[in-house]
Scaffold this active site. Structure first.
Site, PDB file in Angstrom:
ATOM      1  N   GLU A 186       9.193  67.745 -16.570  1.00 43.13           N
ATOM      2  CA  GLU A 186       7.759  67.893 -16.263  1.00 43.13           C
ATOM      3  C   GLU A 186       7.059  66.543 -16.336  1.00 43.13           C
ATOM      4  O   GLU A 186       6.120  66.276 -15.580  1.00 43.13           O
ATOM      5  CB  GLU A 186       7.135  68.934 -17.210  1.00 43.13           C
ATOM      6  CG  GLU A 186       7.547  70.347 -16.806  1.00 43.13           C
ATOM      7  CD  GLU A 186       7.617  71.351 -17.939  1.00 43.13           C
ATOM      8  OE1 GLU A 186       7.024  71.112 -19.007  1.00 43.13           O
ATOM      9  OE2 GLU A 186       8.282  72.394 -17.763  1.00 43.13           O
ATOM     10  N   GLU A 216      18.906  69.660 -18.424  1.00 40.17           N
ATOM     11  CA  GLU A 216      18.006  70.731 -18.015  1.00 40.17           C
ATOM     12  C   GLU A 216      17.870  70.727 -16.493  1.00 40.17           C
ATOM     13  O   GLU A 216      17.083  69.950 -15.942  1.00 40.17           O
ATOM     14  CB  GLU A 216      16.620  70.537 -18.638  1.00 40.17           C
ATOM     15  CG  GLU A 216      16.597  70.594 -20.144  1.00 40.17           C
ATOM     16  CD  GLU A 216      15.222  70.999 -20.685  1.00 40.17           C
ATOM     17  OE1 GLU A 216      15.172  71.896 -21.511  1.00 40.17           O
ATOM     18  OE2 GLU A 216      14.214  70.435 -20.232  1.00 40.17           O
TER      19      GLU A 216
HETATM   20  P1  PGA Z   1      12.193  77.054 -20.435  1.00 42.17           P
HETATM   21  O1  PGA Z   1      11.869  75.497 -20.671  1.00 42.17           O
HETATM   22  O2  PGA Z   1      13.111  77.482 -21.563  1.00 42.17           O
HETATM   23  O3  PGA Z   1      10.862  77.745 -20.493  1.00 42.17           O
HETATM   24  O4  PGA Z   1      12.852  77.159 -19.108  1.00 42.17           O
HETATM   25  C1  PGA Z   1      12.838  74.598 -21.122  1.00 42.17           C
HETATM   26  C2  PGA Z   1      12.253  73.206 -21.210  1.00 42.17           C
HETATM   27  O5  PGA Z   1      11.529  72.807 -20.305  1.00 42.17           O
HETATM   28  O6  PGA Z   1      12.512  72.462 -22.175  1.00 42.17           O
END
Ligand code: PGA
Length: 253
Positions: free
Chosen positions: A97, A167
């Protein structure tokens, strides 16, 4: 053997009241769990209060972001030394993000990694490919590029005091899952790349998986040989779910 770590990433959620209740429940639950380290990445304004509540508990305090600068005219930024004053053990670096919404580059993530370590915290370096990159067969080249930026800037030895988190961007907050095998393949790739520089550091490095980890899929993910725990977003906001995920890491044994 690598100690398991499950870290909650609250993102921009919470309030003083809801945090207190959530942390209370997590601290209580963690008192009955052994063999797994647990931390929560709380939003900046709540760090001071969370640090007090978490003191002497089995739950570590962590931050979601850090400035790469030590101090100075950087309005709105928070330095690593400031975070360290609030007992932050870990800080997320290069979360997707931050990369996608706030335009953080690989170089910037690497600079933040170095700044966090200079203040005595362990960075949790996040890497991961978008769906577009996966579909184009560029998963490995993407995570390699993100990892290499840190290796080049900090050196492989610096990884000894850090954590890596894979991720896949297409699984974050989407309810979509990488299969345990898909995740394991990338974890093994990352570990292998680091082993190319230093075998021992690679063998000891904890690599977390993140992206829609829930109580229902945690066990299968954590049973994979190169998955050493999780970075948990949405499910970390519900104490029972988060604790069940932590227990799933414990039971891998
Ligand atoms: P999520 O987020 O478990 O809501 O998919 C994981 C993260 O962004 O660390």
């Amino acid at each position: 053997m690598r100690a398991r770590l499950v870290a909650g990433n609250w993102k921009m959620h919470g309030s003083r009241t809801s945090n207190r209740a959530l942390l209370d429940a997590v601290i209580r639950g963690m008192s009955e769990i052994s063999g797994v380290e647990c931390a929560v990445c709380v939003p900046f304004p709540y760090l001071a209060e969370a640090a007090v509540q978490l003191a002497r508990s089995a739950v570590g305090c962590a931050a979601q972001n850090v400035s790469e600068h030590a101090q100075g005219a950087y309005t709105g930024e928070v330095s690593a030394a400031m975070l360290a004053e609030f007992d932050c053990r870990y800080v997320l670096v290069g979360h997707s993000e931050r990369r996608q919404i706030f335009g953080e580059t690989d170089a910037r993530a690497a600079a933040k990694f170095v700044a966090a370590q200079a203040a005595g915290m362990a960075p949790i370096l996040c890497v991961g490919e978008t769906l577009e990159e996966r579909d184009a067969g560029r998963t490995e080249s993407t995570v390699a590029r993100q990892l290499d930026a840190v290796l080049e800037k900090a050196g492989v030895a610096a990884l000894a005091k850090s954590v890596l988190a894979y991720e896949p961007v297409w699984t974050i907050g989407t309810g979509r899952n990488a299969t345990p095998e898909q995740a394991q393949a990338v974890h093994a790739f990352l570990r292998g790349r680091i082993a190319g520089r230093n075998n021992e550091i690679a063998a000891r490095l904890r690599i977390l998986y993140g992206g829609s980890v829930k109580p229902a899929n945690a066990k299968a993910l954590f049973s994979m040989s190169d998955i050493d725990g999780g970075l948990i977003g949405g499910a970390s906001l519900v104490a029972d779910d988060f604790l069940e995920i932590v227990r799933a890491a414990e039971s891998r044994g």
